[in-house]
Design a protein around this motif. Structure first.
Motif, short mmCIF file in Angstrom:
data_model
loop_
_atom_site.label_atom_id
_atom_site.label_comp_id
_atom_site.label_asym_id
_atom_site.label_seq_id
_atom_site.Cartn_x
_atom_site.Cartn_y
_atom_site.Cartn_z
N ALA A 1 0.66 -0.99 -0.30
CA ALA A 1 -0.10 -0.42 0.13
C ALA A 1 1.30 1.39 -0.01
N CYS A 2 -0.26 2.14 -0.77
CA CYS A 2 1.27 3.70 -0.43
C CYS A 2 0.60 3.64 1.07
N GLY A 3 -0.19 3.91 1.59
CA GLY A 3 0.12 4.10 3.04
C GLY A 3 -0.84 3.88 4.06
N ALA A 4 -0.96 3.52 5.08
CA ALA A 4 -1.67 2.95 5.21
C ALA A 4 -2.07 3.80 7.17
N ILE A 5 -3.57 4.29 7.18
CA ILE A 5 -4.33 4.82 9.01
C ILE A 5 -5.07 4.72 9.12
N SER B 1 -8.30 4.91 11.09
CA SER B 1 -9.55 6.41 10.38
C SER B 1 -9.87 6.87 11.61
N GLY B 2 -9.65 8.53 12.19
CA GLY B 2 -10.25 8.53 13.18
C GLY B 2 -10.14 8.02 13.97
N SER B 3 -11.05 7.95 15.12
CA SER B 3 -10.76 7.42 16.25
C SER B 3 -10.65 5.12 16.47
N GLY B 4 -10.57 5.24 15.10
CA GLY B 4 -10.44 3.47 14.92
C GLY B 4 -11.98 2.93 14.73
N PRO B 5 -11.98 1.87 14.74
CA PRO B 5 -10.92 1.11 14.32
C PRO B 5 -10.99 0.27 12.99
N THR B 6 -11.51 1.39 11.82
CA THR B 6 -10.82 0.86 10.92
C THR B 6 -9.81 1.77 10.01
N VAL B 7 -8.72 0.78 8.44
CA VAL B 7 -7.48 0.95 8.88
C VAL B 7 -8.29 1.28 7.48
N ALA B 8 -7.31 1.97 6.86
CA ALA B 8 -7.56 2.64 5.56
C ALA B 8 -5.94 2.91 4.74
N ALA B 9 -6.23 1.93 3.85
CA ALA B 9 -4.84 2.19 3.36
C ALA B 9 -5.10 2.53 2.06
N LEU B 10 -4.13 3.42 1.06
CA LEU B 10 -4.39 4.06 0.48
C LEU B 10 -3.20 2.94 -0.64
N ALA B 11 -4.68 3.14 -1.95
CA ALA B 11 -3.27 2.75 -3.45
C ALA B 11 -3.49 3.26 -4.47
#
Length: 310
Positions: free
Chosen positions: A257-261, A263-273
């Protein structure tokens, strides 16, 4: 004749979330960069004559959403939005609100805020209030920090509690992979963990300003550069409360992934493609890693809350 009005509002991801020290009221000032994604909450509003507000809900087909814990009473943000609008404009009619949820619950993607924004727009139309978008935005700020952005959409910088919005220039489309968990995280609990970590010097307050690298990457439409400068002060606290999130971030990194974070207070993780196809590849890798309970892809930026025609 009674008519049903439908509105939809988008999910969000925070590209930057910088948290300042709490003020006298206990609120943390924020510097954040939001991007709206094409996962949607839809609210249908049908006026009723008895003055009551009633809520029902469904989950959108195929959406990775467990809505079993969503309240259907006055504690629901959509209910609060309808009630605030009615009191502000002297509306005596009630309304049936039907929520169709497409954003993970308690996932750090502003699903509840999107419900509130969609309810404001749908009820304003159904009750024929004549409220302008600026007037609805002022009401949105009373309902929660993320509700104004749910109305606004696109990409924006949020200051204060996140509700003071300035549009951000962005070029092109960004493709995301969202790894969700069946168990949510409480936003107040995550903020409390941040305060605890800083109190024992496990973490320091960040420089309190908009990240210029984030803004440059957005303007150039460069997903690789944007991925390198994603930041979230709540990520460490969220991981400490749910260590599995660290495994998701590691899996996203292994999937290139280009980066991952978080999201906000979680728990979703957002990975950028880098592209839509790359997003599908990352999603397959994350599913195989079994570090998340569900994985979906989404793109942004998209519009804010809009009426939906039949």
């Amino acid at each position: 004749m009674t008519r049903t009005v439908r509105a939809k509002a988008p999910a969000k991801v925070n590209l930057q979330l910088t948290v300042g020290a709490p003020d006298a009221d206990g609120y943390h000032p924020l510097v954040t960069v939001f991007q709206a994604l094409d996962l949607w909450e839809t609210v249908e509003a049908t006026p009723r004559e008895d003055g009551e507000i009633r809520l029902t809900l469904d989950v959108a087909a195929g959406a990775p959403v467990d809505a079993s814990g969503v309240p259907l009473d006055a504690s629901n943000l959509a209910w609060k939005a309808a009630d605030l609008l009615a009191r502000t404009y002297g509306i005596t009619d009630g309304v049936d609100l039907h929520l169709v949820k497409g954003i993970p619950v308690a996932g750090g993607m502003a699903g509840g805020s999107a419900d509130a924004a969609a309810a404001l727009v749908a009820c304003a139309e159904a009750w024929d209030t004549g409220a302008s978008r600026a007037e609805l935005a002022a009401l949105a700020a009373q309902l929660g920090a993320d509700v104004p952005f749910s109305l606004h959409g696109h990409t924006a910088v949020g200051l204060g509690r996140g509700d003071q919005l300035t549009p951000a220039m962005s070029h092109g489309e960004f493709h995301w992979v969202l790894a969700t968990q069946s168990r949510g995280l409480s936003t107040p609990t995550v903020f409390a963990e941040l305060d605890r970590r800083i109190g024992v010097r496990e973490q320091a307050w960040s420089d309190f300003e908009v990240d210029r690298e984030v803004m440059t990457a957005l303007m150039s439409g460069d997903a690789v550069e944007l991925g390198r400068c994603l930041t979230n002060d709540l990520e460490g606290p969220a991981i400490s409360l749910m260590p599995r999130l660290g495994d998701v971030l590691d899996a996203a990194d292994a999937a290139d992934a280009c980066g991952a974070i978080v999201s906000g207070s979680g728990p979703t993780v957002a990975a950028l493609a880098r592209s839509r196809q790359h997003a599908l590849s990352i999603a397959a890798h994350l599913r195989a890693s079994r570090t998340a309970d569900a994985v979906v892809t989404a793109s942004g930026p998209v519009t804010g809350t809009v009426l939906v025609q039949d």
